[in-house]
Motif scaffolding. Structure first.
Motif, mmCIF file in Angstrom:
data_model
loop_
_atom_site.group_PDB
_atom_site.id
_atom_site.type_symbol
_atom_site.label_atom_id
_atom_site.label_comp_id
_atom_site.label_asym_id
_atom_site.label_seq_id
_atom_site.Cartn_x
_atom_site.Cartn_y
_atom_site.Cartn_z
ATOM 1 N N PHE A 243 18.692 -12.214 85.888
ATOM 2 C CA PHE A 243 18.621 -11.344 86.977
ATOM 3 C C PHE A 243 17.252 -10.410 87.136
ATOM 4 N N ALA A 244 16.998 -9.889 88.102
ATOM 5 C CA ALA A 244 15.814 -9.224 87.925
ATOM 6 C C ALA A 244 15.902 -7.663 88.693
ATOM 7 N N THR A 245 15.437 -6.595 88.200
ATOM 8 C CA THR A 245 15.419 -5.432 88.929
ATOM 9 C C THR A 245 14.120 -5.506 89.779
ATOM 10 N N CYS A 246 14.120 -4.977 91.079
ATOM 11 C CA CYS A 246 13.160 -4.919 92.064
ATOM 12 C C CYS A 246 13.151 -3.836 92.965
ATOM 13 N N VAL A 247 12.048 -3.265 93.620
ATOM 14 C CA VAL A 247 11.982 -2.458 94.436
ATOM 15 C C VAL A 247 11.107 -2.964 95.684
ATOM 16 N N LEU A 248 11.837 -2.858 96.817
ATOM 17 C CA LEU A 248 10.914 -3.160 98.304
ATOM 18 C C LEU A 248 10.667 -2.139 98.861
ATOM 19 N N VAL A 249 9.389 -2.112 99.306
ATOM 20 C CA VAL A 249 9.005 -1.199 100.221
ATOM 21 C C VAL A 249 8.469 -1.671 101.820
ATOM 22 N N GLU A 250 8.848 -1.009 102.516
ATOM 23 C CA GLU A 250 8.153 -1.193 103.984
ATOM 24 C C GLU A 250 7.626 -0.152 104.569
ATOM 25 N N ILE A 251 6.009 -0.447 105.027
ATOM 26 C CA ILE A 251 5.501 0.806 105.535
ATOM 27 C C ILE A 251 5.041 0.369 106.872
ATOM 28 N N PRO A 252 5.860 1.010 108.074
ATOM 29 C CA PRO A 252 5.789 0.270 109.245
ATOM 30 C C PRO A 252 4.254 0.592 109.844
ATOM 31 N N PRO A 253 3.932 0.094 110.855
ATOM 32 C CA PRO A 253 2.516 0.317 111.693
ATOM 33 C C PRO A 253 2.398 2.003 111.882
ATOM 34 N N GLY A 254 1.332 2.440 111.544
ATOM 35 C CA GLY A 254 1.281 3.820 111.831
ATOM 36 C C GLY A 254 1.236 4.444 110.434
ATOM 37 N N HIS A 255 1.876 3.923 109.470
ATOM 38 C CA HIS A 255 1.948 4.366 108.142
ATOM 39 C C HIS A 255 2.469 5.717 107.557
ATOM 40 N N GLU A 256 3.194 6.412 108.471
ATOM 41 C CA GLU A 256 3.738 7.790 108.261
ATOM 42 C C GLU A 256 4.930 8.001 107.659
ATOM 43 N N VAL A 257 5.677 6.624 107.290
ATOM 44 C CA VAL A 257 6.985 6.894 106.524
ATOM 45 C C VAL A 257 6.879 5.592 105.620
ATOM 46 N N LEU A 258 7.506 5.773 104.533
ATOM 47 C CA LEU A 258 7.955 4.627 103.546
ATOM 48 C C LEU A 258 9.491 4.082 103.778
ATOM 49 N N ARG A 259 9.995 3.152 103.847
ATOM 50 C CA ARG A 259 11.324 2.680 103.706
ATOM 51 C C ARG A 259 11.510 1.878 102.194
ATOM 52 N N VAL A 260 12.219 2.347 101.212
ATOM 53 C CA VAL A 260 12.546 1.902 100.075
ATOM 54 C C VAL A 260 13.685 1.628 99.770
ATOM 55 N N LEU A 261 13.729 0.273 99.195
ATOM 56 C CA LEU A 261 15.085 -0.070 98.798
ATOM 57 C C LEU A 261 14.983 -0.463 97.239
ATOM 58 N N ASN A 262 15.621 0.163 96.414
ATOM 59 C CA ASN A 262 15.574 -0.044 94.944
ATOM 60 C C ASN A 262 16.907 -0.641 94.514
ATOM 61 N N LYS A 263 16.645 -1.714 93.928
ATOM 62 C CA LYS A 263 17.391 -2.546 93.185
ATOM 63 C C LYS A 263 17.674 -2.449 91.471
ATOM 64 N N GLY A 264 17.820 -1.569 90.949
ATOM 65 C CA GLY A 264 17.902 -1.044 89.685
ATOM 66 C C GLY A 264 16.560 -0.795 88.941
ATOM 67 N N HIS A 265 15.528 -0.762 89.668
ATOM 68 C CA HIS A 265 14.149 -0.558 89.064
ATOM 69 C C HIS A 265 13.612 0.813 88.891
ATOM 70 N N PRO A 266 12.669 1.025 88.077
ATOM 71 C CA PRO A 266 12.293 2.522 87.838
ATOM 72 C C PRO A 266 11.923 2.810 89.006
ATOM 73 N N GLU A 267 11.975 4.197 89.272
ATOM 74 C CA GLU A 267 11.653 4.850 90.729
ATOM 75 C C GLU A 267 10.322 5.108 91.063
ATOM 76 N N PRO A 268 9.765 4.653 92.168
ATOM 77 C CA PRO A 268 8.200 4.823 92.555
ATOM 78 C C PRO A 268 8.085 6.293 92.454
ATOM 79 N N LEU A 269 6.820 6.360 92.307
ATOM 80 C CA LEU A 269 6.268 7.995 92.600
ATOM 81 C C LEU A 269 5.134 7.710 93.655
#
Length: 382
Positions: A243-269
């Motif tokens: 198995f693997a822990t992972c975090v997925l990030v999406e930064i839409p065009p315009g870059h004003e927000v982050l979408r973060v999906l965390n699958k058991g991984h250390p929290e981003p900063l």
């Protein structure tokens, strides 16, 4: 000590305990010779420095070249002969026999030390070759992201815990897609070629899903299915439980927000321009990849503001679980607090340097880092 193209050092960092220990070990042969001379000159005639003279070539065998090993043996041979002439009556037959025995022992031990030197050097060359193959395989599977992706600035580092464990299970990737810049940071269970195989499966699935799937939830499902298929194809029980822990990030065009999906991984900063740090703790914790069948509900991504000149730091647990000599864990959030905003490369370079100093160069796990900075409108800075 040199830097590899990926940024990791190929030897212990200067000032580390490992480097200090190596310097001490390399000083031992000369120390044995000097101590042997002093000992024999300051003790009764019946006592000699022969054990110390014999130790010098043996200790030098794994640390120096073969000719240096021979040199230490020859210096011990010469010291034994000179000390005999200085401290012993020339007509003493028993002493002559003792001298002959000591000299013969030194010659034999030096020959054995040269043989050991050859064996150690051959094994070291084989290990270096294996490490080179491992590093090439990992570079092929895990290429360094471009410094600019979709208008964002990126920096990446991969730091192996030890020189002899270049193959690890940490992974990262960034890709500009129709939905914005999508990023994955992960950590596969285990090490070795099996971990590299799992990394390649996850990254291959990410490259395709990031381009085609409309949401991070769907991207995560694609990664889950790929990892499940890969696990089912393995025959060993331990392999099938990968198995693997992972975090997925999406930064839409315009870059004003982050979408973060965390699958058991250390929290981003998230490092803000004023030096404050936000820990991106998920609203709902999700299970790691490979354990999706145990989850009762679909994963949900969290949305965070991404201000101009802010930097997002993604990392594996090799950073947050790095410890000093008193078993105190390194705290990346505290380290980043109050730091002036810098380019991703400079930020990661400083962070890696501080971790090395904090741990004394000794870590138990690999460390992958990915920094993403949103430049402010206008001329690029930092």
């Amino acid at each position: 000590m040199t830097d590899s193209p990926r940024g990791e050092r190929t030897g212990p960092p200067p000032g580390s305990r490992a480097a200090a220990g190596r310097r001490l070990a390399r000083a031992l042969p000369a120390l044995f010779l000097v101590t042997g001379v002093v000992f024999q000159l300051s003790t009764p005639e019946a006592l000699t420095g022969a054990p110390l003279f014999v130790s010098a070539p043996l200790v030098s065998a794994p640390l120096f070249t073969w000719w240096a090993t021979v040199l230490f043996g020859a210096l011990g041979f010469a010291a034994t002969a000179v000390l005999y002439a200085v401290t012993t009556s020339m007509g003493d037959t028993a002493s002559l026999h003792g001298l002959a025995t000591e000299l013969a022992t030194l010659v034999l031990v030096t020959a054995i030390a040269v043989l050991l030197n050859h064996i150690v050097r051959r094994d070291r060359e084989a290990a270096d070759s294996a490490r080179g193959v491992a590093e090439a395989a990992q570079k092929a599977v895990l290429p360094t992201p471009d410094p600019r992706v979709g208008g964002l600035r990126l920096g990446a580092r991969y730091e192996a815990a030890r020189k002899d464990t270049l193959i690890g299970g940490d992974l990262y990737a960034a890709r500009a897609t129709p939905y914005g810049v999508r990023i994955v940071m992960g950590d596969v269970r285990g090490k070795g070629l099996g971990a590299i195989e799992t990394v390649s499966v996850i990254l291959g699935a990410f490259w395709e899903a990031a381009e085609n799937e409309p949401s991070l939830t769907e991207v995560a499902r694609c990664l889950e299915r790929s990892l499940t298929r890969e696990g089912a194809s393995r025959t060993g029980l331990d392999d099938a439980e990968s198995f693997a822990t992972c975090v997925l990030v999406e930064i839409p065009p315009g870059h004003e927000v982050l979408r973060v999906l965390n699958k058991g991984h250390p929290e981003p900063l998230l490092l803000h321009p004023d030096g404050t740090v936000t820990v991106l703790t998920p609203g709902e914790f999700s299970l790691p990849l490979g354990l999706g069948d145990l989850a009762p509900e679909p994963d949900r991504a969290d949305v965070w503001d991404f201000p101009a000149d802010a930097t997002l730091l993604l990392y594996t647990d090799g950073l947050s679980e790095a410890r000093d000599g008193t078993d105190v864990f390194f705290d990346p959030a505290s380290w980043l607090a109050g730091r002036a905003s810098a380019s991703p490369d400079r930020l990661l370079g400083a962070l890696v340097g501080d971790v090395r100093r904090f741990t004394g160069g000794a870590r138990s796990d690999d460390m992958a880092l990915l920094a993403v900075r949103r430049p402010a409108p206008g001329p690029a800075r930092g």
